[in-house]
Structures are given as structure tokens and as C-alpha cells.
Design a protein around this motif. Structure first.
Motif, short mmCIF file in Angstrom:
data_model
loop_
_atom_site.label_atom_id
_atom_site.label_comp_id
_atom_site.label_asym_id
_atom_site.label_seq_id
_atom_site.Cartn_x
_atom_site.Cartn_y
_atom_site.Cartn_z
N GLY A 60 0.80 -1.21 0.00
CA GLY A 60 0.00 0.00 0.00
C GLY A 60 0.84 1.26 0.00
N PRO A 61 0.21 2.40 -0.33
CA PRO A 61 0.92 3.68 -0.29
C PRO A 61 1.26 4.04 1.16
CG PRO A 61 -1.43 4.04 -0.61
CD PRO A 61 -1.21 2.56 -0.70
N GLU A 62 2.28 4.84 1.31
CA GLU A 62 2.68 5.25 2.65
C GLU A 62 1.58 6.08 3.31
OE1 GLU A 62 6.45 7.50 4.87
OE2 GLU A 62 6.49 7.08 2.72
N VAL A 63 1.28 5.76 4.55
CA VAL A 63 0.26 6.49 5.29
C VAL A 63 0.77 7.90 5.57
CG1 VAL A 63 -1.06 6.60 7.45
CG2 VAL A 63 -0.64 4.39 6.34
N GLU A 64 -0.09 8.89 5.32
CA GLU A 64 0.31 10.29 5.56
C GLU A 64 0.75 10.48 7.00
OE1 GLU A 64 -2.81 12.92 4.49
OE2 GLU A 64 -2.93 12.23 2.41
N GLU A 65 1.71 11.38 7.19
CA GLU A 65 2.30 11.57 8.51
C GLU A 65 1.26 11.98 9.55
OE1 GLU A 65 4.89 11.45 11.54
OE2 GLU A 65 5.18 10.70 9.49
#
Length: 339
Positions: free
Chosen positions: A189-194
């Protein structure tokens, strides 16, 4: 040597033919039959919720196994004179011309055919699952997708959210309400937003880096007192959790709607295509084609059993009113012709 039983004969015409014999289709059929309408339900026998151990949030029937609920619905419909046949509809076409009363030709895979005054599309969708060894075998039992359907059953157990798209943080937030230990598996999956990561970490959600290569059942008491899932990572590391959460994409079969010209559209949830080719319908279930209604996963792929049951009943009620209008119009024409 005994021969196979002949398929049940169909009447020449029904007031309504329902495609799909799940909760939505049966609810619509019962509503029609209780108004003394002739109803045929054609059921291909492939409900999406078949792997689940029970139906939840359905008042009075909490925890009922899906196939048991279908059997009860069939019995209720039979009590009102409705008919259910096992089979697959392969063709739906309008058979009446302009200015004539609506009629639809219905053909089944085995060659049986009939005519319907109205149609209710209540066929099930298909879950397209992440391509991961072991996932499909555990789907609906230890690999879950909906906290409202399965959350209570894994309450207090460790839950790992498999990240494959933009819904990861949303899923982790929901599942954190039923579990004190939620892990996010970064996987593909895409990196989770900070900002989302900080919010999740504030409530104790853990993040596990690395791609998952397999899921395996664990059938002992080492995982949350009752078994669970072993998650194997590409790094060689293995985790044992009570359940894994994975997102699916629902694919609605558009082969029947195409011939009718029924409008379909993909369904997006938080910017993600959650379902493809869902039937577009108004609040009563009426589609873009007069005489054709839709209910259940055919038009609302993300809806649960209680919601699709209500939608089926609503569609059935609307269909009875439409049939009544046609009956009145036909009676007026005969009356005028007799003068």
C-alpha cells in the motif's frame, strides 16, 4: 440407474422476475407476493456472504448463518405463492414494442425461458481479493473486511490491517474501536500520511514495515486464546495475530444490464474504486430503464444484509404500485374499446 430430475417448468409469464435469491431479492419477492403478484426468483446460489459464519445487525436474526437465512426467506416466499428456481439468468431483453405494455424476455442457462412484466435485479457481486497466498482460503473467517459485520467477533483480539490502498488509515481507525492492539502491515500500500500516522499512533496502532508473502491459519491457543493467522513477511519475519483485515473490490456482473441498456457506474469510497459496474438506481430501486428495478449488491455493493433487505422490500413495493398503474391503464383501454 436413476435419471437426473428435470428442471422445474416455468410459467409463461410472471408479474415480476427477480434475478438473485439473496436477502434483497427474497425481500422484494415477498413484498410482491404478499400483494398477490406472481413472482419468480432465479437464484444462481453464489451469495457473497457465504463464507461468513453469521449475519449481524439484523434485528431478531442476529448471528443466523447466511444460507439458513436464505432458506427461511425461501420458505416465507413459498407461503405467499412465490416461486424460487435454482439456475442462472443468461439473457434479459425487452420484448415489447413502443406503446405496448412493458414485457421482458428472461432466459436461463439451461434453456428455460419466461416473460416478466417487471424485473428486479438483485444478483450478487464478486469480491476481487488481493493476490496473496492463503488469503482467499481464510476470507470471511479470519481474513475480514467489515468491522460492522465481524468486529464484535474479534473484539479484544489483535488485528492486522493489510495495506493495499488509500483506505488503510480509515480501516485502522474503525477496527481500533473493537481491538486494543491494531497493527498496520505496510505490504504494497501507499505510505500512510504523517498526520494520519500520528493520529493512529496516538491510540496505540503499530506499524509493521515490509511486504507480506503469505497468510497461514494458526489453530492453537497461542494467539489470543483461540487461534488466528500467521503473517509471513518477505524479510522472513512471522507475526501471529487474531485476524487480518483486507480490502476487496466488488465486481458487479454487467452482462445482464448491458442488453437492457441499464445505466451502471463504478462506486468510489474516499477516492478509491470500491466496486465496478454497479447499477444506478433511485431511492425506490428504479433504474434508468422503465420496468427494471435493482436492489442489494447489484446497486449498493457496500451495503450490509439489513440494508439490502430493506432496499429489496422498498423495490418490491414500488414495483407493485407500477404494476397497479398498468392494470388500471389496461382496464381503461378495454373500457374505451367496448364503447
Amino acid at each position: 440407474m436413476t435419471s437426473a430430475p428435470l428442471p422445474q417448468q416455468l410459467d409463461e409469464q410472471y408479474d415480476a422476475v427477480v434475478v438473485g435469491g439473496g436477502a434483497a431479492g427474497l425481500a422484494g419477492a415477498v413484498a410482491l407476493a404478499r400483494m398477490r403478484r406472481s413472482v419468480l426468483v432465479v437464484d444462481a446460489g453464489q451469495p457473497r456472504n457465504a463464507p461468513a459464519d453469521g449475519v449481524h445487525n439484523l434485528l431478531g436474526r442476529e448471528g443466523t448463518p447466511p444460507l439458513e437465512l436464505v432458506a427461511a426467506g425461501r420458505a416465507e416466499l413459498a407461503g405467499y405463492g412465490g416461486t424460487v428456481v435454482d439456475g442462472r439468468v443468461t439473457s434479459l431483453q425487452r420484448s415489447s414494442g413502443d406503446g405496448e405494455p412493458l414485457r421482458f424476455a428472461v432466459v436461463l442457462e439451461d434453456g428455460r425461458a419466461t416473460t416478466a412484466r417487471r424485473l428486479l435485479l438483485a444478483h450478487s457481486g464478486t469480491d476481487v481479493l488481493p493476490d496473496l497466498p492463503g488469503l482467499r482460503e481464510l476470507w470471511g473467517s479470519r481474513v475480514l473486511h467489515c468491522p460492522f459485520c465481524h468486529g464484535w467477533e474479534v473484539r479484544g483480539r489483535s488485528v492486522a490491517v493489510l495495506s493495499t490502498g488509500a483506505m488503510t488509515a480509515h480501516a485502522a481507525t474503525l477496527w481500533r474501536q473493537v481491538s486494543d492492539r491494531v497493527l498496520v502491515l505496510s505490504h504494497t500500500g501507499p505510505e500512510v500520511e504523517e498526520s494520519q500516522r500520528q493520529q493512529l499512533q496516538a491510540v496505540g496502532v503499530e506499524f509493521v514495515a515490509g511486504e507480506v508473502v503469505a497468510l497461514e491459519p494458526v489453530d492453537d491457543d497461542d494467539v489470543d486464546h483461540g487461534g488466528g493467522v500467521r503473517v509471513r513477511l518477505a524479510s522472513g519475519r512471522a507475526l501471529e495475530v487474531g485476524a487480518v483485515v483486507a480490502a476487496s473490490q466488488v465486481r458487479v456482473d454487467a452482462s445482464l444490464t448491458a442488453a437492457l441498456g441499464v445505466e451502471v457506474a463504478d462506486v468510489e469510497l474516499m477516492g478509491v474504486v470500491a466496486a465496478t459496474s454497479a447499477v444506478v438506481a433511485d431511492p425506490t430501486g428504479l433504474t434508468s430503464v422503465p420496468g427494471v428495478w435493482a436492489a442489494g449488491n447489484a446497486s449498493a455493493p457496500m451495503a450490509t444484509v439489513p440494508a439490502v433487505t430493506a432496499a429489496g422490500m422498498q423495490a418490491g413495493a414500488a414495483m407493485t404500485m407500477d404494476l397497479a398503474r398498468e392494470d388500471v391503464a389496461g382496464a381503461l383501454l378495454l373500457q374505451g374499446a367496448a364503447r
